[in-house]
Write a protein that holds these residues in place. Structure first.
Motif: not given
Length: 219
Positions: A1-13
């Motif tokens: 089963m394919a896993e859904e992986l999302i990272l909510l981020d801010e590049w300078l953090s």
């Protein structure tokens, strides 16, 4: 089963950088979504309703919040790559202690330098250097905080190195003059692809901070 992986981020953090390094170390593919923290998405507010902050790792629809917790989650779930934490319970507790130290001492003092009023920067600089000296003592002559292996404390601290330039410019000091072993360690860490590709550019960090301080009348 394919896993859904999302990272909510801010590049300078620096906190977001921790999550990116951890995922890169484990060679995990994910979808990166940049957040505008002045105009937060509904997804961020839904996934982190308590703090409303990044980073947030969304794994199959379930949120994992707080950078150090994300690093541990990634480490525990993807075991086919070397662990970030030592196998010995005592050593593991010490790694967690020093990662917490980074959060409370380096994170807090660094914030006071870049986002605090001008009259408070000198005291914040003193706190920051004292904390780095404690970390330098803990590092000793080891290549990494965990010994020969890049691990948990390294991931916790290395993102702050890309903010050193800004701290130095605002505080009128040089980290290398105060803590040469920390700079040597940071250069060693930056030779890793997981680190070099995950860290923001120090000049971009500085430009952001200059703009932030100006718009908030801090100078």
């Amino acid at each position: 089963m394919a896993e859904e992986l999302i990272l909510l981020d801010e590049w300078l953090s620096m906190y977001g950088m921790r999550a990116r390094i951890a995922l890169a170390e484990k060679e995990i593919k994910y979808e990166y979504r940049e957040e505008d923290l002045d105009n937060k998405t509904q997804l961020l507010l839904q996934m982190n309703p308590i703090h409303k902050k990044i980073p947030v790792l969304i794994h199959n629809g379930k949120p994992i919040c707080e950078s150090i917790i994300i690093v541990e989650y990634v480490d525990e779930l993807w075991k086919d790559k070397p662990s970030f934490l030592p196998s010995d319970p005592y050593q593991r507790s010490q790694a967690r202690f020093w990662a917490d130290f980074v959060n409370k001492k380096i994170g807090d003092a660094g914030w006071k330098i870049w986002a605090g009023k001008r009259e408070g920067i000198e005291e914040a600089k003193k706190e920051f250097v004292e904390a780095l000296k404690e970390l330098e003592k803990e590092l000793g002559d080891k290549p990494y905080f965990g010994g020969d292996t890049f691990g948990f404390v390294d991931i916790a601290l290395i993102p702050f190195s890309t903010w050193f330039y800004t701290y130095e410019a605002l505080g009128n000091f040089k980290v290398e003059a105060e803590c040469p072993k920390i700079i040597a360690w940071a250069k060693r860490c930056s030779q890793r692809e997981s680190v070099s590709k995950s860290l923001a550019d120090e000049k971009e960090v500085y430009e952001f901070v200059v703009g932030y301080r100006k718009s908030n009348h801090l100078d």
